[in-house]
Design an enzyme around this catalytic site. Structure first.
Site, mmCIF file in Angstrom:
data_model
loop_
_atom_site.group_PDB
_atom_site.id
_atom_site.type_symbol
_atom_site.label_atom_id
_atom_site.label_comp_id
_atom_site.label_asym_id
_atom_site.label_seq_id
_atom_site.Cartn_x
_atom_site.Cartn_y
_atom_site.Cartn_z
ATOM 1 N N ALA A 137 -10.555 -1.022 -1.326
ATOM 2 C CA ALA A 137 -10.932 -2.346 -1.843
ATOM 3 C C ALA A 137 -12.359 -2.299 -2.386
ATOM 4 O O ALA A 137 -12.654 -2.821 -3.464
ATOM 5 C CB ALA A 137 -10.812 -3.400 -0.743
ATOM 6 N N GLU A 145 0.819 -1.207 0.000
ATOM 7 C CA GLU A 145 0.000 0.000 0.000
ATOM 8 C C GLU A 145 0.857 1.263 0.000
ATOM 9 O O GLU A 145 0.368 2.363 -0.232
ATOM 10 C CB GLU A 145 -0.948 -0.030 1.198
ATOM 11 C CG GLU A 145 -1.997 -1.108 0.997
ATOM 12 C CD GLU A 145 -2.950 -1.226 2.168
ATOM 13 O OE1 GLU A 145 -4.026 -0.628 2.092
ATOM 14 O OE2 GLU A 145 -2.593 -1.904 3.146
ATOM 15 N N THR A 168 -8.788 4.493 3.317
ATOM 16 C CA THR A 168 -8.461 3.289 4.084
ATOM 17 C C THR A 168 -8.579 2.016 3.245
ATOM 18 O O THR A 168 -9.221 2.002 2.205
ATOM 19 C CB THR A 168 -9.414 3.155 5.276
ATOM 20 O OG1 THR A 168 -10.741 3.249 4.782
ATOM 21 C CG2 THR A 168 -9.176 4.259 6.282
ATOM 22 N N ARG A 169 -7.976 0.950 3.778
ATOM 23 C CA ARG A 169 -7.886 -0.323 3.078
ATOM 24 C C ARG A 169 -9.263 -0.839 2.640
ATOM 25 O O ARG A 169 -9.458 -1.200 1.482
ATOM 26 C CB ARG A 169 -7.207 -1.336 4.004
ATOM 27 C CG ARG A 169 -6.933 -2.661 3.359
ATOM 28 C CD ARG A 169 -6.219 -3.599 4.319
ATOM 29 N NE ARG A 169 -4.773 -3.465 4.258
ATOM 30 C CZ ARG A 169 -3.921 -4.305 4.849
ATOM 31 N NH1 ARG A 169 -4.395 -5.325 5.547
ATOM 32 N NH2 ARG A 169 -2.620 -4.137 4.751
ATOM 33 N N ASP A 170 -10.229 -0.859 3.556
ATOM 34 C CA ASP A 170 -11.533 -1.428 3.199
ATOM 35 C C ASP A 170 -12.251 -0.573 2.157
ATOM 36 O O ASP A 170 -12.947 -1.074 1.288
ATOM 37 C CB ASP A 170 -12.408 -1.657 4.442
ATOM 38 C CG ASP A 170 -12.474 -0.446 5.365
ATOM 39 O OD1 ASP A 170 -11.671 0.493 5.165
ATOM 40 O OD2 ASP A 170 -13.306 -0.437 6.282
#
Lengths: 253, 579
Positions: free
Chosen positions: B293, B258, B288-290
């Site tokens: 995604a 990331e 953020t990651r979520d």
């Protein structure tokens, strides 16, 4: 749905073409063969495939009896070191595009250790030497409660190179001294001794130096540099051995 | 060809550990240090467990970098990041004991990175309030694994490699051992033990794109526990990493750090649009990651992805110098895997199943399960991560609960006065292997495994909805039916085909539990997105516990202790609400 656009068109990766490559593999089945023999296989590969992919293709599509060790396929576990075109490498890290595929690729087991079957050798003698150097931290001092042992950046850097070893045996089995003298500790064991001899937290450097001062220890090394070339992790193996030699002469790390 | 005579070994030990990754080895070390007879069993060579792939770091509030830090703050960050599904008691145990975990590693020679004055260096990692992630270069997991292997070797912990465990042996809900076979020659192994610790990973290999390696994290931990009488908690909560590569096939799912976005990489769909503008215009790629995604998933699903089903991560506009010095592993990985020069060309990526936040139901205190004498740890277990895992918490969890479970199993073993075994249970386990080995149907195990992964990707991925989940469950029924007609053909090269058949059944169970719980969780929370229920539902701030009969219980989560709750109020909520 509205979108922010930008002038630049993204560059989409191109299709990659495959080709036929010939592998010549040194086979040995102790149940039927008296001597190892070479056998060739043609496989369809992409430039980004590795030698391990080729071996898998052969095993899955052409000859299920082909035997080799593999596990992580990421260059971490160290189980698939073999001799590829005369050089020790990890099959999972050797790309087709880095080999001259206009010629056959020769694959055989690493040398100097007893051949068991096809590409598999008996690793016990190798691990025996490794264990003999006591490859673990020895320290009798308890740090202050709730605190760690202090180690400076320079002290930490001192043994950084030799922490990278994955025990694949590529170095030891590339060493001409090891080929002729199976008693020699070999570069990998010395590298792992170096890892602890030069760790400022360890107290047992003297014991390890004593072990390696043996006639089958560091003094067998003829600085051929084969080991450094063979190391898939880029460890300066010959230099590490030289540092251990110097430490023995000085009597301390 | 192998004949049908059953040959085998019968081994006795006090505590059996299944799995030789970080948590399994840590437990085995604890047992050995206490002088307890232990045996660790792994289906891989011991140097090669999954822990070794973890790159980032390991958390502990040592408060040496930031004096204000405390275990309470670490617990607060963990619970908040979990969308309040972490068990506060579990979080408390892990964070309170984290310092001890680091010291254990340090005592055994772990080469942590250091500060100028010699302290262990710690950095920010994800949503931590303070710097508390210790590391060793890019290879923290590998170094932890090697440190534990070295310590286990020093203690001469017996490790049985290349053995696949098919059943945990139970009589009247009390464990008495495990049954399995040797992957090399098919010979059977019966292990009699007072206690059994399951440390064999999670179930993220059941998605098409996964950062797990082949034949790992197939849900075998879950199957072993459930067959023995255990239950599963929060199987639907799986963390997806935004950027796994799509090719080559054998390396699909390899993660692109990331940091590539952190350094200024941009995300585009196939039309060339910087799509993050539609999802998080303020933070764009730094979201953020979520969320990233979810955005990438949506673009692909709505037809704006590449032909191969990805989106493009582009860093080619960055100065070559920046790429070489700040992102050397991204450059090297892409060159090695795809012969692709990231300084000129975009990388095709897609969301990738990465971590099982749920797992076997365990009690917070000692990770004991519903079955007496059976424990679960590491990614196999549940309770710490809730709906979103705090970066760096998985590695510390191994160290903390490895030690605690080792201690609990030692005490349990020392405390029992007798053990009832069951020849029937052993016979049944033996028969199961023999029957599976004799299967001569037309269905191909590898093909069925692929089909499960397709089903899970289509219906159990980043975004789910009721119609899809029901369709997914229907497909699993079909696959279950086909599974009964498999053919298993071991060859001279070994019995991996037999292991795949058991993996297949485990994956089917893990998939079913995942989809059933995803259906039951009618809300969106953390990594679990329901397009038909886009909001968080306070009534569902519970853990979902799945049983073998298919029933799902809502388990209440204990209140957060006041001293931890107070610290959560101090953390800015503004950024969090976006997640």
């Amino acid at each position: 749905m509205s979108s922010a656009t930008i002038d630049q068109k993204p560059v989409v990766p191109e299709e990659i073409k495959s080709f036929t490559v010939t592998l010549i593999i040194r086979r040995f089945n102790p149940e039927v063969d008296d001597e190892p023999h070479w056998q060739d296989f043609d496989v369809q590969m992409y430039p980004t495939d590795r030698v391990l992919d080729a071996l898998h293709k052969i095993k899955w599509e052409q000859d299920g009896s082909l035997t080799f060790r593999r596990s992580c396929a990421h260059g971490v576990c160290g189980s698939d070191a073999m001799r590829i075109n005369g050089r020790n490498r990890l099959a999972c890290k050797t790309l087709m595009k880095d080999l001259d595929i206009t010629k056959p690729i020769y694959v055989e087991a690493i040398k100097g250790l007893p051949l068991e079957k096809d590409l598999i050798v008996d690793m016990e003698p190798f691990f025996d030497s490794f264990k003999a150097v006591q490859p673990f931290l020895m320290n009798s001092v308890t740090p202050e409660k709730g605190k760690e042992r202090i180690q400076t950046v320079a002290q930490r850097a001192r043994f950084d190179d030799t922490t990278k070893c994955i025990l694949c045996a590529a170095c030891t089995s590339s060493c001409p001294v090891f080929w002729t003298d199976g008693q020699y500790f070999g570069p990998a064991a010395i590298v792992n001794a170096h890892r602890f001899i030069f760790d400022s937290r360890d107290e047992n450097a003297a014991v390890r130096l004593d072990i390696l001062n043996d006639k089958e220890g560091v003094w067998r090394c003829r600085t051929t540099f084969n080991c450094t070339e063979a190391c898939p992790r880029g460890i300066q193996v010959t230099q590490a051995i030289a540092e251990v030699k110097q430490a023995i002469m000085r009597g301390k790390a | 060809m192998p004949d049908n005579t059953v040959t085998g070994r019968r081994i006795s030990t006090s505590v059996l550990v299944i799995g030789t990754g970080g948590s399994g080895l840590r437990a085995a070390i604890e047992l050995s240090e206490r002088g307890v007879d232990v045996l660790a069993v792994g289906k891989r060579p011991k140097n090669d467990a999954h822990t070794s792939l973890a790159a980032g770091g390991i958390n502990a509030a040592l408060a040496t970098m930031d004096a204000e830090d405390s275990w309470q703050q670490h617990a607060a960050d963990t619970i908040q990041e979990s969308y309040f599904l972490a068990n506060p008691h579990t979080a408390e145990i892990v964070t309170k004991n984290a310092g001890r975990g680091i010291q254990d590693l340090e005592r055994w020679g772990m080469p942590f990175a250091r500060e100028a004055d010699g302290r262990i260096s710690q950095r920010y990692f994800g949503a931590h309030k303070y710097r508390r992630t210790a590391f060793a270069g890019d290879y923290t997991g590998l170094e932890i694994q090697r440190t534990l292997v070295a310590r286990a070797a020093q203690l001469e912990v017996p490790i049985l490699d290349s053995v696949y465990i098919t059943r945990i042996l139970v009589r009247d809900n009390v464990v008495f051992g495990a049954y399995g076979f040797d992957l090399r020659d098919g010979s059977r192994v019966t292990i009699i033990a007072d206690a059994v610790i399951i440390a064999a990973g999670g179930h993220n290999r059941i998605w098409r794109r996964t950062s797990s390696r082949r034949d790992e994290n197939t849900g075998d931990s879950f199957k072993l526990a459930v067959d023995a009488g255990g239950r599963l908690r929060d199987a639907e909560l799986v963390q997806f990493h935004p950027s796994g590569i799509l090719e080559p096939e054998n390396a699909a799912g390899t993660l692109i750090s990331e940091a590539a976005r952190g350094e200024g990489g941009v995300l585009r769909n196939v039309l060339g649009e910087r799509f993050m503008a539609n999802y998080d215009p303020e933070r764009m790629e730094l979201s953020t990651r979520d969320r990233v995604a979810l955005a990438a998933y949506t673009e692909i699903k709505e037809g704006r992805g590449t032909a191969k089903g990805g989106v493009l991560l582009d860093i080619s506009h960055l100065p070559r110098e920046t790429i070489m010095t700040r992102l050397p592993r991204v450059y090297q990985t892409m060159l090695e895997l795809q012969v692709l020069d990231v300084t000129t060309t975009a990388i095709e990526i897609a969301p990738t199943a990465h971590y099982s936040m749920g797992g076997v139901w365990v009690r917070p205190d000692d990770h004991s399960t519903d079955v007496v004498g059976m424990y679960a740890i590491g990614e196999a277990s549940s309770g710490l991560h809730g709906a979103n895992r705090l970066g760096g918490n998985s590695l510390i969890e191994l160290l903390v609960f490895g030690r605690i479970v080792g201690q609990a199993a030692a005490e349990y073993s020392a405390g029992i006065t007798s053990q009832n075994r069951s020849q029937e249970a052993i016979d049944a386990a033996e028969r199961e292997v023999t029957d599976t080995l004799a299967s001569d149907g037309e269905e191909n195990v590898r093909a069925l495994q692929r089909d499960i992964r397709n089903t899970m990707t289509d219906f159990g991925g980043v975004v789910r909805d009721e119609a899809g989940l029901l369709e997914g469950l229907r497909e699993l029924d079909e696959l279950d039916d086909r599974q009964k007609r498999i053919g298993v053909h071991p060859d001279v090269a070994g019995f991996s085909g037999l292991a795949h058949a058991f993996d297949l059944r485990a994956s089917l169970m893990a998939a079913r539990a995942t989809l059933a719980c995803a259906l039951e969780r009618r809300e969106s929370r953390g990594a679990h997105n329901r397009s038909d229920y886009p909001d968080m539902d306070p009534a569902l701030q519970v853990n979902l516990v799945w049983s073998a009969d298919g029933s799902i219980a809502h388990e209440q989560i204990p209140p957060v202790p006041a001293e931890i709750a107070a610290l959560m109020e101090n953390v800015s909520q503004a950024g969090k609400l976006l997640e």
